[in-house]
Design a protein around this motif. Structure first.
Motif, PDB file in Angstrom:
ATOM      1  N   VAL A  48      35.460  49.043  50.380  1.00 58.50           N
ATOM      2  CA  VAL A  48      34.180  49.748  50.489  1.00 58.50           C
ATOM      3  C   VAL A  48      33.147  49.001  49.648  1.00 58.50           C
ATOM      4  N   PRO A  49      32.161  48.357  50.258  1.00 61.50           N
ATOM      5  CA  PRO A  49      31.221  47.541  49.486  1.00 61.50           C
ATOM      6  C   PRO A  49      30.543  48.270  48.341  1.00 61.50           C
ATOM      7  N   ARG A  50      30.273  49.537  48.509  1.00 62.79           N
ATOM      8  CA  ARG A  50      29.613  50.300  47.455  1.00 62.79           C
ATOM      9  C   ARG A  50      30.457  50.311  46.176  1.00 62.79           C
ATOM     10  N   MET A  51      31.781  50.321  46.332  1.00 65.46           N
ATOM     11  CA  MET A  51      32.667  50.249  45.177  1.00 65.46           C
ATOM     12  C   MET A  51      32.988  48.811  44.797  1.00 65.46           C
ATOM     13  N   SER A  52      33.213  47.962  45.782  1.00 60.26           N
ATOM     14  CA  SER A  52      33.624  46.592  45.467  1.00 60.26           C
ATOM     15  C   SER A  52      32.531  45.815  44.736  1.00 60.26           C
ATOM     16  N   ARG A  53      31.272  46.121  45.009  1.00 55.41           N
ATOM     17  CA  ARG A  53      30.184  45.447  44.292  1.00 55.41           C
ATOM     18  C   ARG A  53      30.238  45.750  42.803  1.00 55.41           C
ATOM     19  N   ILE A  54      30.522  47.011  42.481  1.00 54.88           N
ATOM     20  CA  ILE A  54      30.635  47.381  41.072  1.00 54.88           C
ATOM     21  C   ILE A  54      31.846  46.698  40.443  1.00 54.88           C
ATOM     22  N   LEU A  55      32.994  46.769  41.109  1.00 51.23           N
ATOM     23  CA  LEU A  55      34.209  46.176  40.565  1.00 51.23           C
ATOM     24  C   LEU A  55      34.076  44.668  40.394  1.00 51.23           C
ATOM     25  N   ASP A  56      33.442  44.022  41.356  1.00 48.17           N
ATOM     26  CA  ASP A  56      33.278  42.573  41.279  1.00 48.17           C
ATOM     27  C   ASP A  56      32.296  42.190  40.174  1.00 48.17           C
ATOM     28  N   ALA A  57      31.237  42.959  40.025  1.00 51.30           N
ATOM     29  CA  ALA A  57      30.224  42.635  39.019  1.00 51.30           C
ATOM     30  C   ALA A  57      30.782  42.724  37.601  1.00 51.30           C
ATOM     31  N   THR A  58      31.730  43.626  37.362  1.00 57.34           N
ATOM     32  CA  THR A  58      32.303  43.731  36.015  1.00 57.34           C
ATOM     33  C   THR A  58      33.188  42.534  35.680  1.00 57.34           C
ATOM     34  N   GLY A  59      33.736  41.877  36.698  1.00 57.58           N
ATOM     35  CA  GLY A  59      34.664  40.777  36.467  1.00 57.58           C
ATOM     36  C   GLY A  59      36.023  41.220  35.978  1.00 57.58           C
ATOM     37  N   GLN A  60      36.215  42.520  35.812  1.00 55.45           N
ATOM     38  CA  GLN A  60      37.450  43.007  35.219  1.00 55.45           C
ATOM     39  C   GLN A  60      38.661  42.778  36.111  1.00 55.45           C
ATOM     40  N   ALA A 178      33.554  48.151  55.143  1.00 55.78           N
ATOM     41  CA  ALA A 178      32.906  47.002  55.784  1.00 55.78           C
ATOM     42  C   ALA A 178      33.252  45.762  54.978  1.00 55.78           C
ATOM     43  N   TYR A 179      33.460  44.662  55.658  1.00 54.95           N
ATOM     44  CA  TYR A 179      33.824  43.429  54.950  1.00 54.95           C
ATOM     45  C   TYR A 179      32.616  42.824  54.239  1.00 54.95           C
ATOM     46  N   GLU A 180      32.800  42.458  52.999  1.00 52.30           N
ATOM     47  CA  GLU A 180      31.884  41.610  52.242  1.00 52.30           C
ATOM     48  C   GLU A 180      32.735  40.653  51.419  1.00 52.30           C
ATOM     49  N   PRO A 181      32.236  39.481  51.075  1.00 55.07           N
ATOM     50  CA  PRO A 181      33.084  38.474  50.406  1.00 55.07           C
ATOM     51  C   PRO A 181      33.758  38.959  49.131  1.00 55.07           C
ATOM     52  N   GLN A 182      33.077  39.787  48.347  1.00 58.63           N
ATOM     53  CA  GLN A 182      33.696  40.238  47.094  1.00 58.63           C
ATOM     54  C   GLN A 182      34.903  41.125  47.361  1.00 58.63           C
ATOM     55  N   ASN A 183      34.943  41.804  48.516  1.00 55.53           N
ATOM     56  CA  ASN A 183      36.135  42.595  48.856  1.00 55.53           C
ATOM     57  C   ASN A 183      37.371  41.700  48.847  1.00 55.53           C
ATOM     58  N   GLU A 184      37.230  40.550  49.466  1.00 55.33           N
ATOM     59  CA  GLU A 184      38.367  39.632  49.576  1.00 55.33           C
ATOM     60  C   GLU A 184      38.719  39.018  48.228  1.00 55.33           C
ATOM     61  N   ARG A 185      37.728  38.717  47.398  1.00 55.36           N
ATOM     62  CA  ARG A 185      38.015  38.179  46.061  1.00 55.36           C
ATOM     63  C   ARG A 185      38.850  39.167  45.250  1.00 55.36           C
ATOM     64  N   LEU A 186      38.451  40.415  45.259  1.00 55.76           N
ATOM     65  CA  LEU A 186      39.195  41.437  44.530  1.00 55.76           C
ATOM     66  C   LEU A 186      40.604  41.606  45.091  1.00 55.76           C
ATOM     67  N   THR A 187      40.711  41.603  46.416  1.00 57.09           N
ATOM     68  CA  THR A 187      42.011  41.759  47.061  1.00 57.09           C
ATOM     69  C   THR A 187      42.948  40.623  46.698  1.00 57.09           C
ATOM     70  N   ARG A 188      42.451  39.401  46.749  1.00 57.81           N
ATOM     71  CA  ARG A 188      43.302  38.244  46.448  1.00 57.81           C
ATOM     72  C   ARG A 188      43.768  38.284  44.994  1.00 57.81           C
ATOM     73  N   ALA A 189      42.877  38.657  44.079  1.00 54.84           N
ATOM     74  CA  ALA A 189      43.275  38.738  42.670  1.00 54.84           C
ATOM     75  C   ALA A 189      44.389  39.766  42.487  1.00 54.84           C
ATOM     76  N   PHE A 190      44.231  40.920  43.115  1.00 57.91           N
ATOM     77  CA  PHE A 190      45.237  41.970  42.988  1.00 57.91           C
ATOM     78  C   PHE A 190      46.563  41.553  43.619  1.00 57.91           C
ATOM     79  N   LEU A 191      46.518  40.981  44.817  1.00 58.21           N
ATOM     80  CA  LEU A 191      47.751  40.596  45.503  1.00 58.21           C
ATOM     81  C   LEU A 191      48.420  39.395  44.853  1.00 58.21           C
ATOM     82  N   ASN A 192      47.674  38.579  44.131  1.00 56.48           N
ATOM     83  CA  ASN A 192      48.292  37.504  43.351  1.00 56.48           C
ATOM     84  C   ASN A 192      49.052  38.067  42.149  1.00 56.48           C
ATOM     85  N   TYR A 193      48.540  39.163  41.604  1.00 57.08           N
ATOM     86  CA  TYR A 193      49.186  39.771  40.434  1.00 57.08           C
ATOM     87  C   TYR A 193      50.375  40.644  40.820  1.00 57.08           C
ATOM     88  N   LEU A 194      50.268  41.374  41.898  1.00 61.06           N
ATOM     89  CA  LEU A 194      51.258  42.386  42.251  1.00 61.06           C
ATOM     90  C   LEU A 194      52.697  41.877  42.243  1.00 61.06           C
TER      91      LEU A 194
END
Length: 280
Positions: A48-60, A178-194
């Motif tokens: 959800v871009p509305r959430m992923s933008r916040i999560l991506d902006a924090t860098g956490q 809806a797809y936005e690039p930061q969605n995929e960045r967050l997903t890849r980071a999580f799936l690399n860690y899992l």
């Protein structure tokens, strides 16, 4: 162990009063398949871009993935273990609420996440669990996570019954994913860690198995391919096999939990609630 021990304990409890304890027993009885809930829940917030933008902006989540996962697990578990009365559970809830106040989170996002956790937990238990889910468990998860969502910062109550929760959740995915690039960045980071949470021999398999069960809308929003029928069938077989490993006995007091080594890697000298979260 007595396979029906927790089920009998649940049957003796009242969901209106004991919903937290019933929820705790539910997760113990279906623990072998509940890693899937962590996957579905995290990917929903990324899609959800509305959430992923916040999560991506924090860098956490992209730069401190392990810590964010462990912190979230510890805080949620404190609430589940101790409840929202004064004490460790309320302190953990206030910590999460304080984090959320730092960000401009839409009220509908709180409600959607509050619906997602009980709905997906129950669906996973229904599909892959070793026994039928009890009506008392369904009502208890609804009540528990409705209270948790409010304590974590939701300005609005959750829908008053599971069917309304499901309708609200489905409508939210249709309208907000809806797809936005930061969605995929967050997903890849999580799936690399899992996979690092599991033994090395099974690490290459875990992401294909678990993501095969994620809602196609969420997969598209995260930039992930939809699974083939063969992969989904294999995933279902593996998860049903895992579900038959339950119920597992209660761990002896003081024994190491499945995440202890990962917690110690981040907090080698121990942790307390003020150590957790994105603000220090």
């Amino acid at each position: 162990m007595d396979r029906d021990a927790r089920r009998r304990r649940i049957a003796a409890l009242d969901p209106a009063v004991d919903h937290r304890e019933i929820t705790r027993l539910f997760y113990l009885d279906f623990q072998s398949v509940m890693l899937l809930q962590a996957v579905t829940g995290n990917l929903m917030t990324f899609a959800v871009p509305r959430m992923s933008r916040i999560l991506d902006a924090t860098g956490q989540f992209t730069e401190h993935t392990a810590r964010r996962f462990i912190d979230t697990t510890l805080l949620v578990n404190e609430v589940l273990e101790h409840g929202l009365d004064p004490g460790p559970g309320r302190d953990a809830a206030r910590r999460v609420n304080g984090m959320h106040r730092h960000y401009d989170i839409h009220p509908d996002d709180f409600v959607a996440v509050g619906c997602d956790v009980p709905l997906m937990s129950l669906e996973i238990a229904d599909r892959f669990g070793w026994r039928p889910v009890l009506d008392a468990e369904r009502e208890s998860l609804r009540l528990h996570f409705s209270a948790v969502a409010r304590a974590f910062g939701s300005h609005h109550p959750m829908p008053p019954a599971l069917p309304q929760m499901r309708a609200r959740w489905d409508r939210y995915l249709d309208e907000q994913v809806a797809y936005e690039p930061q969605n995929e960045r967050l997903t890849r980071a999580f799936l690399n860690y899992l996979p690092t949470l599991l033994p090395r021999p099974v690490r290459p398999l875990i992401n294909p198995i678990l993501t095969a069960q994620v809602d196609p809308r969420i997969l598209r929003g995260c930039g992930l391919p939809l699974p083939s029928r063969a992969r989904r069938r294999l995933s279902t077989t593996v998860l049903r096999t895992l579900g038959r490993l339950d119920p597992r006995p209660d761990s002896p007091p003081g024994s190491a939990g499945p995440l202890d080594q990962h917690i110690k890697a981040i907090y080698p000298y121990g942790w307390s609630t003020p150590d957790l979260g994105t603000h220090h």
